[in-house]
Design an enzyme around this catalytic site. Structure first.
Site, mmCIF file in Angstrom:
data_model
loop_
_atom_site.group_PDB
_atom_site.id
_atom_site.type_symbol
_atom_site.label_atom_id
_atom_site.label_comp_id
_atom_site.label_asym_id
_atom_site.label_seq_id
_atom_site.Cartn_x
_atom_site.Cartn_y
_atom_site.Cartn_z
ATOM 1 C CD GLU A 43 -21.942 -7.015 4.967
ATOM 2 O OE1 GLU A 43 -20.905 -6.709 5.623
ATOM 3 O OE2 GLU A 43 -23.076 -6.957 5.427
ATOM 4 C CB CYS B 242 -21.035 -4.166 8.742
ATOM 5 S SG CYS B 242 -22.338 -4.080 7.521
#
Length: 463
Positions: free
Chosen positions: A231, A265
């Site tokens: 990720e 993010c």
């Protein structure tokens, strides 16, 4: 790795920790493997009962352990408490759902001679989790809860600037009554990380972090033939169609870009606005950003946190300078941020063209890039013109049409009329430079499982 607590608001170094020794790493791997051998045999109902105790422990200590997040990486104290609660909810999701999600699946067979085919999910063993500093507890919960539920054990290599937060989570797990060895926090070096990945007792690695770190770890995992999930970064599009309710949309834009100091993010980094409403959006957005108050993250009136470190703040400022040097316009917004602390002045970048390298960057701080789209098709084109593909959003007065536009945007997650839903019961993950694999729900539960076929065939079946 220099594991230490440096308060990003005061700049004070509060505590340092020595790197793990090679002997400690080897011992932790053995301990995790031995714990796995007994943990995988424990009935799932017993495993899940212990997970509930972790959730209870997190809530019991919420205020106290939340303080560590604020001290170590500058998170607003109110947001830190919310992160602890979200972590508890993730554990409870698996308490409620893991047994059903892991039930053996009977497969339809085309020929009776194939017998009774069943698919089961077996745990793999010891896993390595490499986690970042921006959500120190949530990131652990996101990998630990499902992997403990399926029967795996975990070695944790956390970010070097949140060592006390990592240790606190390990302590909560142990005090909840889970056997030793299920979660072990290691202040590991880069060389030791590679050693762990190559150890035959370790069967997978999950990383949340930068593209650079992901490239290195994925390469090491691939060379060792180990399963991995990544990720990585994101430059999420915040698409505003011409009919979007502007007041509400701007409110979400300000939140979506600036929560957690803009160090998310999946925060709304690229705002793509239909030309018909661009000027009005820009004006209202500036007003909303200017109303943010930077200050002590423990002060309940503070709405803009410092960045995680002075180095992080300096990197963001340098990226803004480079963007301007290549032709972008930078608009600094709001009152001057305090000189004390790792603050970055909220900044809006406009006139960022594809020949500017900043067009393709991720700004990990309170910096917004605004793009004027000629129409809906142009907005989709700009949204897809990125190496990333993590999250995104579409704002419109017509939610059903927003869903159709969302389908055209290439990303792992996308929301209509909300910047991002970070929840215990929604999957998380991206595509392209944002990584691969999924965490949470059933997808995350089965990422590190052996999907094993058991086929019961009549011994007299024809050849």
């Amino acid at each position: 790795m220099s594991y230490k607590t440096v308060n990003p608001y005061t700049g004070e170094t509060l505590k340092t920790f020595p790197d793990a020794t090679d002997a400690e790493v080897a011992g932790a791997i053995d301990k995790a493997h031995n714990a796995f051998l007994s943990w995988k045999e424990k009935p799932i109902a017993e495993r899940l009962a212990l997970l509930q105790r972790v959730a209870d422990g997190l809530r019991k200590e919420k205020k106290e352990i939340a303080k560590l997040l604020t001290i170590e990486m500058g998170k607003l104290y109110s947001e830190a408490q919310g992160e602890v609660e979200l972590s508890a909810q993730i554990f409870e999701y698996y308490v409620k759902n893991a047994e059903e999600l892991l039930k053996p699946e009977k497969l339809p067979v085309a020929d009776p001679a194939e017998g009774q085919a069943i698919l089961v999910c077996d745990p793999l063993g010891v896993l390595l989790a490499i986690e970042p500093w921006n959500f120190p507890y949530y990131q652990i919960a996101r990998i630990l809860a499902p992997q403990l539920a399926v029967g795996n054990t975990l070695l944790l290599k956390h970010a070097s600037n949140v060592p006390q937060s990592a240790a606190a989570f390990e302590r909560v797990v142990l005090e909840a009554g889970l056997p030793e060895g299920l979660l072990q926090n290691l202040y590991a070096t880069r060389n030791q990380v590679e050693t762990i990945i190559n150890d035959p007792s370790v069967h997978g690695v999950a990383l949340t972090g930068s593209e650079g770190a992901g490239s290195v770890i994925a390469s090491q995992a691939g060379k060792a033939l180990k399963k991995c999930t990544m990720e990585l970064g994101g430059a999420d599009a915040f698409v505003v169609l011409a009919d979007a309710p502007l007041k509400e949309t701007v409110r979400w834009a300000v939140f979506g870009r600036h929560w957690n100091g803009g160090q998310v993010c999946v925060s709304s980094k690229r705002m793509i606005i239909d030309a018909k409403i661009y000027d009005d959006f820009l004006s209202q957005y500036q007003e909303g950003v200017a109303a943010l108050k930077a200050g002590d993250p423990f002060d309940e009136t503070t709405t803009l946190a410092p960045l995680s470190s002075q180095q992080a703040a300096d990197e963001v400022k340098d990226k803004v300078r480079q963007a301007v040097a290549h032709g972008a316009t930078a608009i600094e917004v709001g009152p001057k941020v305090p000189s004390q602390g790792a603050f970055v002045q909220p900044t809006i970048l406009t006139n960022v063209t594809p020949d500017n390298p900043a067009y393709y960057w991720e700004f990990f701080g309170p910096v917004s890039m605004l793009f004027k789209a000629k129409d809906e098709d142009d907005a989709v084109r700009i949204a897809n013109d990125t190496p990333f593909g993590l999250g995104g959003s579409v704002f419109t007065a017509r939610p059903e049409h927003g869903a159709e536009v969302a389908k055209r945007i290439s990303t792992g997650m996308i929301f209509v009329n909300h910047p991002t839903m970070v929840k215990a019961d929604l999957p998380f993950g991206g595509v392209r430079r944002s990584g691969f694999g999924r965490e949470l729900i059933g997808l995350g539960l089965k990422e590190f499982a052996n999907h094993k076929l058991i086929d019961i065939v009549d011994i007299n079946a024809p050849f």
